[in-house]
Design a protein around this motif. Structure first.
Motif, PDB file in Angstrom:
ATOM      1  N   TYR A  63      -4.101   3.719 -24.093  1.00  0.00           N
ATOM      2  CA  TYR A  63      -3.403   3.232 -22.913  1.00  0.00           C
ATOM      3  C   TYR A  63      -2.910   4.400 -22.070  1.00  0.00           C
ATOM      4  N   ALA A  64      -3.089   4.252 -20.768  1.00  0.00           N
ATOM      5  CA  ALA A  64      -2.638   5.294 -19.851  1.00  0.00           C
ATOM      6  C   ALA A  64      -2.178   4.644 -18.550  1.00  0.00           C
ATOM      7  N   TRP A  65      -1.265   5.332 -17.868  1.00  0.00           N
ATOM      8  CA  TRP A  65      -0.819   4.894 -16.549  1.00  0.00           C
ATOM      9  C   TRP A  65      -1.830   5.385 -15.521  1.00  0.00           C
ATOM     10  N   GLN A  66      -2.201   4.500 -14.597  1.00  0.00           N
ATOM     11  CA  GLN A  66      -3.124   4.901 -13.536  1.00  0.00           C
ATOM     12  C   GLN A  66      -2.864   4.106 -12.263  1.00  0.00           C
ATOM     13  N   LEU A  67      -3.258   4.704 -11.157  1.00  0.00           N
ATOM     14  CA  LEU A  67      -3.165   4.038  -9.856  1.00  0.00           C
ATOM     15  C   LEU A  67      -4.249   2.975  -9.771  1.00  0.00           C
ATOM     16  N   VAL A  68      -3.913   1.817  -9.205  1.00  0.00           N
ATOM     17  CA  VAL A  68      -4.897   0.755  -9.039  1.00  0.00           C
ATOM     18  C   VAL A  68      -5.902   1.132  -7.959  1.00  0.00           C
ATOM     19  N   GLN A  69      -5.428   1.755  -6.883  1.00  0.00           N
ATOM     20  CA  GLN A  69      -6.323   2.173  -5.807  1.00  0.00           C
ATOM     21  C   GLN A  69      -5.834   3.490  -5.204  1.00  0.00           C
ATOM     22  N   PRO A  70      -6.747   4.306  -4.666  1.00  0.00           N
ATOM     23  CA  PRO A  70      -6.337   5.576  -4.043  1.00  0.00           C
ATOM     24  C   PRO A  70      -5.405   5.321  -2.860  1.00  0.00           C
ATOM     25  N   LEU A  71      -4.508   6.264  -2.627  1.00  0.00           N
ATOM     26  CA  LEU A  71      -3.544   6.142  -1.538  1.00  0.00           C
ATOM     27  C   LEU A  71      -3.991   6.940  -0.327  1.00  0.00           C
ATOM     28  N   LYS A  72      -3.668   6.436   0.862  1.00  0.00           N
ATOM     29  CA  LYS A  72      -4.067   7.094   2.109  1.00  0.00           C
ATOM     30  C   LYS A  72      -2.944   7.923   2.722  1.00  0.00           C
ATOM     31  N   GLN A 107       2.454   2.359   6.283  1.00  0.00           N
ATOM     32  CA  GLN A 107       2.992   1.551   5.193  1.00  0.00           C
ATOM     33  C   GLN A 107       1.929   1.417   4.118  1.00  0.00           C
ATOM     34  N   GLU A 108       2.355   1.499   2.855  1.00  0.00           N
ATOM     35  CA  GLU A 108       1.399   1.467   1.751  1.00  0.00           C
ATOM     36  C   GLU A 108       2.070   0.927   0.494  1.00  0.00           C
ATOM     37  N   LEU A 129       5.354  -1.505  -9.168  1.00  0.00           N
ATOM     38  CA  LEU A 129       4.953  -1.601  -7.754  1.00  0.00           C
ATOM     39  C   LEU A 129       6.036  -1.046  -6.853  1.00  0.00           C
ATOM     40  N   CYS A 130       5.598  -0.445  -5.742  1.00  0.00           N
ATOM     41  CA  CYS A 130       6.544   0.026  -4.745  1.00  0.00           C
ATOM     42  C   CYS A 130       5.883   0.001  -3.368  1.00  0.00           C
ATOM     43  N   ARG A 131       6.443  -0.829  -2.476  1.00  0.00           N
ATOM     44  CA  ARG A 131       5.962  -0.897  -1.098  1.00  0.00           C
ATOM     45  C   ARG A 131       6.789   0.103  -0.295  1.00  0.00           C
ATOM     46  N   ILE A 132       6.095   0.980   0.448  1.00  0.00           N
ATOM     47  CA  ILE A 132       6.773   2.078   1.131  1.00  0.00           C
ATOM     48  C   ILE A 132       6.387   2.117   2.605  1.00  0.00           C
ATOM     49  N   ARG A 133       7.398   2.372   3.433  1.00  0.00           N
ATOM     50  CA  ARG A 133       7.163   2.633   4.850  1.00  0.00           C
ATOM     51  C   ARG A 133       7.533   4.100   5.087  1.00  0.00           C
ATOM     52  N   VAL A 134       6.575   4.862   5.607  1.00  0.00           N
ATOM     53  CA  VAL A 134       6.795   6.267   5.906  1.00  0.00           C
ATOM     54  C   VAL A 134       6.931   6.421   7.412  1.00  0.00           C
ATOM     55  N   SER A 135       8.002   7.101   7.840  1.00  0.00           N
ATOM     56  CA  SER A 135       8.217   7.321   9.276  1.00  0.00           C
ATOM     57  C   SER A 135       8.231   8.798   9.584  1.00  0.00           C
TER      58      SER A 135
END
Length: 135
Positions: A63-72, A107-108, A129-135
């Motif tokens: 078992y390992a922690w991994q990102l579900v999808q690449p981030l932009k 936002q991602e 999970l974490c929904r983030i807005r970057v300004s």
């Protein structure tokens, strides 16, 4: 003559210090989270800020922690830290650390899962999970 030498040295030093950036080194804000801490409904960050996530992991179980999808919007770094011991212990776990640096506005959703990579049909044992807005 001696005074002229010291004055010219002082001018060189002052001139070089003027060439340095006028803005001081900024220490960006770091948002720390663990598996036990939920992210807010919407985390607001600025470009340059960092989100740090840490969770227990034992790679010997598969078992390992991994990102579900690449981030932009983020630059991602992963590290695995094992506690220091006098003798190595086979199968010893440690802590997985993800560092996400906000690179551009938008936002991602960061979705991390604790899974075995070869079991694609199985539900993750844990998720963060974490929904983030970057300004």
């Amino acid at each position: 003559m001696r005074t002229l030498f010291w004055m010219s040295g002082l001018c060189v030093i002052l001139g070089l210090s003027a060439c340095q950036s006028s803005t001081p080194n900024r220490i960006e804000k770091v948002h720390h989270y663990t598996l036990k801490q939920k992210c807010p409904t919407l985390l607001v960050m600025k470009v340059g800020e960092i989100l740090q996530f840490n969770a227990p992991e034992n790679p010997s179980t598969g078992y390992a922690w991994q990102l579900v999808q690449p981030l932009k919007l983020f630059k991602t770094e992963e590290t695995f830290l094992q506690p220091e011991t006098d003798k190595p212990v086979l199968g010893m776990g440690g802590e997985k650390s993800f560092s996400f640096r906000a690179e551009q506005p938008g936002q991602e959703l960061i979705e991390l899962v604790h899974v075995r990579s070869w079991e694609s049909n199985k539900e993750p044992t844990e998720q963060w999970l974490c929904r983030i807005r970057v300004s």
